[in-house]
Motif scaffolding. Structure first.
Motif, PDB file in Angstrom:
ATOM      1  N   LEU A 264       0.840  -1.197   0.000  1.00 35.21           N
ATOM      2  CA  LEU A 264       0.000   0.000   0.000  1.00 35.21           C
ATOM      3  C   LEU A 264       0.874   1.246   0.000  1.00 35.21           C
ATOM      4  N   ALA A 265       1.892   1.255   0.854  1.00 37.24           N
ATOM      5  CA  ALA A 265       2.799   2.403   0.901  1.00 37.24           C
ATOM      6  C   ALA A 265       3.480   2.617  -0.448  1.00 37.24           C
ATOM      7  N   LYS A 266       3.934   1.540  -1.067  1.00 36.95           N
ATOM      8  CA  LYS A 266       4.558   1.652  -2.392  1.00 36.95           C
ATOM      9  C   LYS A 266       3.587   2.240  -3.411  1.00 36.95           C
ATOM     10  N   GLY A 267       2.340   1.798  -3.348  1.00 40.70           N
ATOM     11  CA  GLY A 267       1.342   2.321  -4.266  1.00 40.70           C
ATOM     12  C   GLY A 267       1.058   3.791  -4.038  1.00 40.70           C
ATOM     13  N   LEU A 268       0.933   4.193  -2.771  1.00 39.43           N
ATOM     14  CA  LEU A 268       0.673   5.605  -2.460  1.00 39.43           C
ATOM     15  C   LEU A 268       1.821   6.497  -2.921  1.00 39.43           C
TER      16      LEU A 268
ATOM     17  N   PHE B 253     -13.067  -2.339   5.508  1.00 41.59           N
ATOM     18  CA  PHE B 253     -12.839  -3.781   5.479  1.00 41.59           C
ATOM     19  C   PHE B 253     -12.156  -4.168   4.165  1.00 41.59           C
ATOM     20  N   ILE B 254     -11.857  -5.465   3.990  1.00 37.96           N
ATOM     21  CA  ILE B 254     -11.001  -5.848   2.870  1.00 37.96           C
ATOM     22  C   ILE B 254     -11.721  -6.672   1.800  1.00 37.96           C
ATOM     23  N   SER B 255     -13.034  -6.816   1.939  1.00 36.00           N
ATOM     24  CA  SER B 255     -13.862  -7.366   0.862  1.00 36.00           C
ATOM     25  C   SER B 255     -15.302  -6.932   1.128  1.00 36.00           C
ATOM     26  N   LYS B 256     -16.151  -7.087   0.127  1.00 35.79           N
ATOM     27  CA  LYS B 256     -17.562  -6.717   0.270  1.00 35.79           C
ATOM     28  C   LYS B 256     -18.228  -7.578   1.337  1.00 35.79           C
ATOM     29  N   ASN B 257     -18.000  -8.885   1.282  1.00 34.84           N
ATOM     30  CA  ASN B 257     -18.582  -9.782   2.271  1.00 34.84           C
ATOM     31  C   ASN B 257     -18.084  -9.465   3.676  1.00 34.84           C
ATOM     32  N   HIS B 258     -16.794  -9.176   3.793  1.00 35.85           N
ATOM     33  CA  HIS B 258     -16.205  -8.825   5.085  1.00 35.85           C
ATOM     34  C   HIS B 258     -16.923  -7.622   5.677  1.00 35.85           C
ATOM     35  N   ALA B 259     -17.132  -6.588   4.864  1.00 33.62           N
ATOM     36  CA  ALA B 259     -17.832  -5.390   5.331  1.00 33.62           C
ATOM     37  C   ALA B 259     -19.275  -5.709   5.733  1.00 33.62           C
ATOM     38  N   GLU B 260     -19.981  -6.460   4.891  1.00 27.21           N
ATOM     39  CA  GLU B 260     -21.387  -6.760   5.158  1.00 27.21           C
ATOM     40  C   GLU B 260     -21.567  -7.496   6.471  1.00 27.21           C
TER      41      GLU B 260
ATOM     42  N   ASN C 235      -7.578  -5.906  -0.986  1.00 25.36           N
ATOM     43  CA  ASN C 235      -6.124  -5.964  -0.908  1.00 25.36           C
ATOM     44  C   ASN C 235      -5.538  -6.073  -2.314  1.00 25.36           C
ATOM     45  N   GLY C 236      -4.330  -5.556  -2.451  1.00 25.29           N
ATOM     46  CA  GLY C 236      -3.602  -5.679  -3.706  1.00 25.29           C
ATOM     47  C   GLY C 236      -2.129  -5.861  -3.416  1.00 25.29           C
ATOM     48  N   LEU C 237      -1.421  -6.469  -4.339  1.00 23.73           N
ATOM     49  CA  LEU C 237       0.000  -6.722  -4.165  1.00 23.73           C
ATOM     50  C   LEU C 237       0.795  -6.131  -5.326  1.00 23.73           C
TER      51      LEU C 237
ATOM     52  N   HIS D 175      -1.355  -3.398  -6.285  1.00 22.59           N
ATOM     53  CA  HIS D 175      -1.157  -2.414  -5.222  1.00 22.59           C
ATOM     54  C   HIS D 175      -1.602  -1.008  -5.618  1.00 22.59           C
ATOM     55  N   LEU D 176      -1.565  -0.681  -6.900  1.00 21.81           N
ATOM     56  CA  LEU D 176      -2.003   0.652  -7.313  1.00 21.81           C
ATOM     57  C   LEU D 176      -3.517   0.784  -7.206  1.00 21.81           C
ATOM     58  N   GLU D 177      -4.250  -0.277  -7.574  1.00 19.90           N
ATOM     59  CA  GLU D 177      -5.702  -0.242  -7.415  1.00 19.90           C
ATOM     60  C   GLU D 177      -6.068  -0.135  -5.944  1.00 19.90           C
ATOM     61  N   MET D 178      -5.361  -0.848  -5.088  1.00 19.93           N
ATOM     62  CA  MET D 178      -5.603  -0.752  -3.649  1.00 19.93           C
ATOM     63  C   MET D 178      -5.346   0.673  -3.163  1.00 19.93           C
ATOM     64  N   ALA D 179      -4.236   1.268  -3.581  1.00 20.62           N
ATOM     65  CA  ALA D 179      -3.909   2.629  -3.147  1.00 20.62           C
ATOM     66  C   ALA D 179      -4.966   3.616  -3.614  1.00 20.62           C
ATOM     67  N   ARG D 180      -5.433   3.477  -4.849  1.00 19.04           N
ATOM     68  CA  ARG D 180      -6.488   4.374  -5.350  1.00 19.04           C
ATOM     69  C   ARG D 180      -7.764   4.218  -4.533  1.00 19.04           C
ATOM     70  N   GLY D 181      -8.086   2.994  -4.166  1.00 17.64           N
ATOM     71  CA  GLY D 181      -9.273   2.772  -3.350  1.00 17.64           C
ATOM     72  C   GLY D 181      -9.172   3.458  -1.997  1.00 17.64           C
ATOM     73  N   TYR D 182      -8.006   3.361  -1.359  1.00 21.54           N
ATOM     74  CA  TYR D 182      -7.840   4.027  -0.068  1.00 21.54           C
ATOM     75  C   TYR D 182      -7.811   5.541  -0.206  1.00 21.54           C
ATOM     76  N   LEU D 183      -7.246   6.047  -1.281  1.00 22.92           N
ATOM     77  CA  LEU D 183      -7.220   7.500  -1.473  1.00 22.92           C
ATOM     78  C   LEU D 183      -8.633   8.070  -1.553  1.00 22.92           C
ATOM     79  N   GLN D 184      -9.555   7.324  -2.144  1.00 22.85           N
ATOM     80  CA  GLN D 184     -10.949   7.771  -2.175  1.00 22.85           C
ATOM     81  C   GLN D 184     -11.529   7.837  -0.765  1.00 22.85           C
ATOM     82  N   LYS D 185     -11.201   6.846   0.053  1.00 23.41           N
ATOM     83  CA  LYS D 185     -11.668   6.857   1.452  1.00 23.41           C
ATOM     84  C   LYS D 185     -11.013   8.001   2.223  1.00 23.41           C
ATOM     85  N   TYR D 186      -9.703   8.199   2.014  1.00 25.43           N
ATOM     86  CA  TYR D 186      -8.995   9.285   2.700  1.00 25.43           C
ATOM     87  C   TYR D 186      -9.670  10.633   2.415  1.00 25.43           C
TER      88      TYR D 186
END
Length: 327
Positions: free
Chosen positions: A27-31, A108-115, A125-127, A288-299
Motif C-alpha cells: 500500500l505504501a509503495k502504491g501511495l 474492510f477488505i472485501s464486500k462480504n467482510h464489510a457486510e 487488498n492488492g500486491l 497495489h495501485l488499485e488498492m492505493a487508489r481505493g484508499y485515497l478515495q476513502k482518505y
C-alpha cells in the motif's frame, strides 16, 4: 497528501510469512507511486528505502506517539480506543473474535467482510506483482497445492488432503507439517502429500509456479485471501469453499467453489480453466495501485469530514465458527 501508516505487528519488510505486513508495505509503495508522502509508525527493526520510518515505543500509548499536525491523515491497521480527534482511518484485516464495536472510520477488505459487520466500506487488498517476478509458463505443472496455516482448523488442511486424495493428485502443503500437535493431532502418512513448512521468497514462488491449482476448502468466512490471489497470479485455478470473500476473488473462469469433497475433487480432475486468464485476473484486479487508489478515495471522504460508517461496525456472526464441510 501526507499519510502516516501505523502498524503494531511484525517489523517491515517481511521476508517470509506476514500477510498483513505485505499488504501494508505494498500500500505504501502504491501511495508513493501515485505521488503521495508516506511515513511508517511501526515496530523497531523496520527499514524502508521509499518512506520515512518512525519506531514504536512499546512502553507508551500508541496515540501519544503520533506527531500532531504533521500528517493529513493517519491510517491505523488495528482498532483504536475511542474516536481520534484527527483525520484517521482504520483497516480491519481479520475476523474479530468478540463482537466489539469498531471505529466509525473502519474499512474492510472485501464486500462480504464489510457486510458481516453491517458496513459497506471496503477496499480489496492488492500486491505489487513485480516483487513476485514473471510467471514461467514453460515450467511443468507437477501437482496442486494448499497455502495457509495448516495448524489452524478453519483453514481445513485435512479437507484439502481429502480432496487431493479423492481426485488422485499430488498436493504440496505450504504452511503445514506432516505431524501436527499444536491444536489438533494430525499425522499424514501418504507420500502424495508433500509438506514444505512455512515458506517464503523464491522457494514459495517456485512451488506456486510448479502448481496446477490451489485446493483451499476453508471452513470460515475468509476476510480476503492473499494466498488465493498469489495462487491466481501464478496461473493456478482455485478450488475452494464458497465462504466469505471467496466468491468475489474466484469467479467461474478462475476456479470452482463448493463445500463438497466430491464436487471439488471432480472439478480438480476436470481442470478446464485457463491459467493465463487466472493470472490476468489477479494482476488487473488485485494490484497495489488499485488498492492505493481505493484508499485515497476513502482518505478524501474523511478529509471532507465525512464519517465512513453512520454507526460503529460490529461483527454480526461468529467469525471463527467452523462452517459446513460435507462428503
Amino acid at each position: 497528501m501526507k499519510i502516516l501508516l501505523v502498524h503494531q505487528g511484525l517489523s517491515l519488510p517481511v521476508h517470509s510469512y506476514g500477510g498483513t505486513e505485505r499488504v501494508i508495505w505494498d500500500l505504501a509503495k502504491g501511495l508513493v507511486a501515485l505521488g503521495h508522502d508516506v511515513t511508517f509508525l511501526v515496530p523497531d527493526g523496520s527499514v524502508c528505502d521509499f518512506a520515512k520510518v518512525i519506531n514504536i515505543n512499546p512502553t507508551q500509548n500508541i496515540l501519544s506517539q503520533i506527531p500532531r499536525n504533521s500528517f493529513d491523515l493517519v491510517h491505523f491497521q488495528f482498532r483504536v480506543e475511542g474516536e481520534p480527534n484527527f483525520s484517521y482511518l482504520v483497516t480491519e484485516h481479520g475476523n474479530t473474535k468478540l463482537p466489539l464495536p469498531l471505529n466509525l472510520n473502519t474499512v474492510f477488505i472485501s464486500k462480504n467482510h464489510a457486510e458481516r459487520y453491517g458496513s459497506e466500506e471496503f477496499v480489496y487488498n492488492g500486491l505489487d506483482w513485480s516483487a513476485y517476478g514473471p510467471v514461467d509458463w514453460t515450467m511443468p505443472r507437477l501437482r496442486h497445492h494448499f497455502l495457509g496455516k495448516g495448524s489452524w482448523p478453519v483453514k481445513n488442511l485435512k479437507g484439502a488432503i481429502q480432496v487431493a486424495r479423492q481426485a488422485g493428485v499430488e498436493l504440496a502443503v505450504l504452511g503445514g507439517t506432516r505431524l501436527n500437535l499444536s491444536r489438533r493431532f494430525r499425522f499424514t502418512p501418504w507420500r502424495s502429500i508433500q509438506f514444505h513448512g512455512m515458506v517464503g521468497g523464491t522457494l514459495k514462488f517456485r512451488l506456486l509456479n510448479e502448481s496446477r491449482g490451489m485446493i483451499f476448502p476453508v471452513r470460515w468466512n475468509e476476510p480476503f485471501g492473499l494466498a488465493v490471489i498469489e495462487s491466481l497470479y501464478f496461473g493456478n485455478p482455485v478450488f475452494a469453499t464458497p465462504y466469505g470473500s471467496l466468491p468475489e476473488l474466484v469467479l467461474p473462469d478462475h476456479g470452482y467453489l463448493s463445500n463438497s469433497i466430491t464436487e471439488l475433487a471432480n472439478s480438480v480432475q476436470d481442470m478446464k480453466f485457463d491459467p493465463r486468464e487466472c493470472h490476468q485476473w489477479a494482476i488487473s484486479k488485485f494490484n497495489h495501485l488499485e488498492m492505493a487508489r481505493g484508499y485515497l478515495q476513502k482518505y478524501q471522504r474523511v478529509l471532507d469530514r465525512e464519517s465512513l460508517n453512520k454507526l460503529q461496525p460490529i461483527l454480526q456472526d461468529n467469525g471463527h465458527k467452523l462452517l459446513t464441510w460435507r462428503p
